[in-house]
Enzyme design. Structure first.
Site, mmCIF file in Angstrom:
data_model
loop_
_atom_site.group_PDB
_atom_site.id
_atom_site.type_symbol
_atom_site.label_atom_id
_atom_site.label_comp_id
_atom_site.label_asym_id
_atom_site.label_seq_id
_atom_site.Cartn_x
_atom_site.Cartn_y
_atom_site.Cartn_z
ATOM 1 N N GLU A 261 54.441 78.953 7.048
ATOM 2 C CA GLU A 261 53.444 78.208 6.261
ATOM 3 C C GLU A 261 53.261 78.871 4.896
ATOM 4 O OE1 GLU A 261 49.883 77.783 8.618
ATOM 5 O OE2 GLU A 261 50.922 76.646 10.150
ATOM 6 N N HIS A 280 47.780 72.777 7.826
ATOM 7 C CA HIS A 280 46.968 73.642 8.693
ATOM 8 C C HIS A 280 45.478 73.404 8.387
ATOM 9 C CE1 HIS A 280 47.031 77.599 11.157
ATOM 10 N NE2 HIS A 280 45.887 76.969 11.353
#
Ligand code: NAD
Length: 320
Positions: A261, A280
């Site tokens: 990420e 997220h």
């Protein structure tokens, strides 16, 4: 001067709330991260010197980071998953690690349901068509009468199960430790994969759950299954998922969390129109952020005062 506290969790820093009053009231010397993203180990090492406690998000809290401040007493995770924190190193160094387990369960459950509905009704595609000047309808499907399989049925899984009953879905779950969930039937992982129209992942990322959805798991699923991951990226083998979508086995997927990420801009999943991607954002509601920030601050301050907070992730630290 009060305790020196490093704050790297982004939403904690951005939202005004009681957490700031608590830190101020305790006279803390606050060091804010200058970055608007999770910090790398090197960036953490630059900021962590002389720090007594830290409120962290998805930053790399490695052995070196934990050992960089001899004054370190507490790391308060602003969230649930602590897979970015070296717990063994923290325990060895006598650093208490806490998290905020109840605070974001509703937010993540609601995002899970939003993603299921968005997949079923092809919402993102429909928006793209209309905002692009078109008016072509996309054929959808209904959630009513479908089976939802929850892999992991802890706090978030429970909240999802509770909410989808009103949508008239059947719920089955696979969990190694939770045996009873009201209104949901416990099944084996194989049964869940074979029976579910929607498979949603809610386990933490551990050695056991790494790639719990891999090529073999996708092969066992129903044709036209939908897959949702709001847990951790490492639980799904994304190469296998991509192949299963391209092959038509998986009708669509929604991913809030990724193995890396942020993911690469060239990630092949970006090219698929039946994939919905969010950054997220499962816990990013005003309500959840305020609850997480307050809980994390209360835990941090409790440790700094020499008290034992409730949400300790490494209780063995007290046995030392
Ligand atoms: P939880 O601890 O309450 O529930 C996890 C469940 O997984 C438990 O019931 C546990 O028994 C089960 N489990 C653990 N290992 C297993 C295994 N090997 N096989 C089967 N079941 C297993 O946690 P939660 O609050 O429900 O959160 C679940 C996960 O969601 C977290 O670990 C975190 O990684 C993720 N999360 C993501 C976001 C987001 O922003 N997307 C926010 C919060 C949490």
């Amino acid at each position: 001067m009060g305790h020196r506290v490093l704050i790297t969790a982004r939403s904690f820093r951005k939202v005004r709330g009681e957490h700031w009053d608590l830190l101020e009231g305790e006279g803390c010397d606050v060091v804010n991260s200058p970055y608007d993203r999770p910090l790398t180990e090197a960036e953490m090492l630059d900021l962590v010197g002389g720090v007594h406690g830290a409120v962290v998000g998805m930053d790399e809290v490695t052995t070196r980071v934990i050992q960089a401040s001899t004054d370190f007493k507490v790391i308060a995770k602003h969230g649930v998953g602590v897979d970015n924190i070296d717990l063994a190193a923290a325990t060895a160094a006598g650093v208490v690690v806490t998290n905020t387990p109840e605070a974001n369960k509703v937010a993540v459950a609601e995002l899970t349901i939003a993603l299921m509905l968005a997949l079923a009704r092809r919402l993102v595609k429909q928006h793209q068509v209309v905002s692009g000047g078109g008016w072509a309808r996309q054929m959808g499907t209904e959630l009513a009468g479908k089976t939802l399989g929850l892999i992991g049925c802890g706090r978030i899984g429970h909240e999802v199960a509770k909410r989808v009953r009103i949508l008239e879905m059947e719920v089955v779950f696979y969990d190694q430790y939770t045996l009873e969930v009201s209104g949901a039937r416990q099944v084996s992982l194989d049964e869940l994969l074979t029976w579910s129209d929607y498979v949603s992942v809610h386990v933490p990322h551990t050695l056991e759950t790494h790639h719990i959805l891999d090529a073999e798991a996708f092969a066992k699923m129903k044709d036209g299954v939908y897959v949702i991951n709001t847990a951790r990226g490492g639980t799904v083998d994304e190469t296998a998922l991509y192949e299963a979508i391209v092959a038509g086995k998986v009708a669509g997927a929604a991913l809030d969390v990724r193995p890396k990420e942020p993911p690469s801009p060239d990630d092949p999943l970006n090219t698929l129109e039946n994939v919905i991607l969010t950054p997220h954002a499962g816990a990013t509601t005003r309500e959840a952020v305020l609850r997480m920030a307050k809980t994390a601050t209360e835990s941090l301050l409790a440790v700094l005062r020499g008290e034992r907070p409730t949400n300790v992730v490494n209780p063995e630290v007290y046995a030392k």
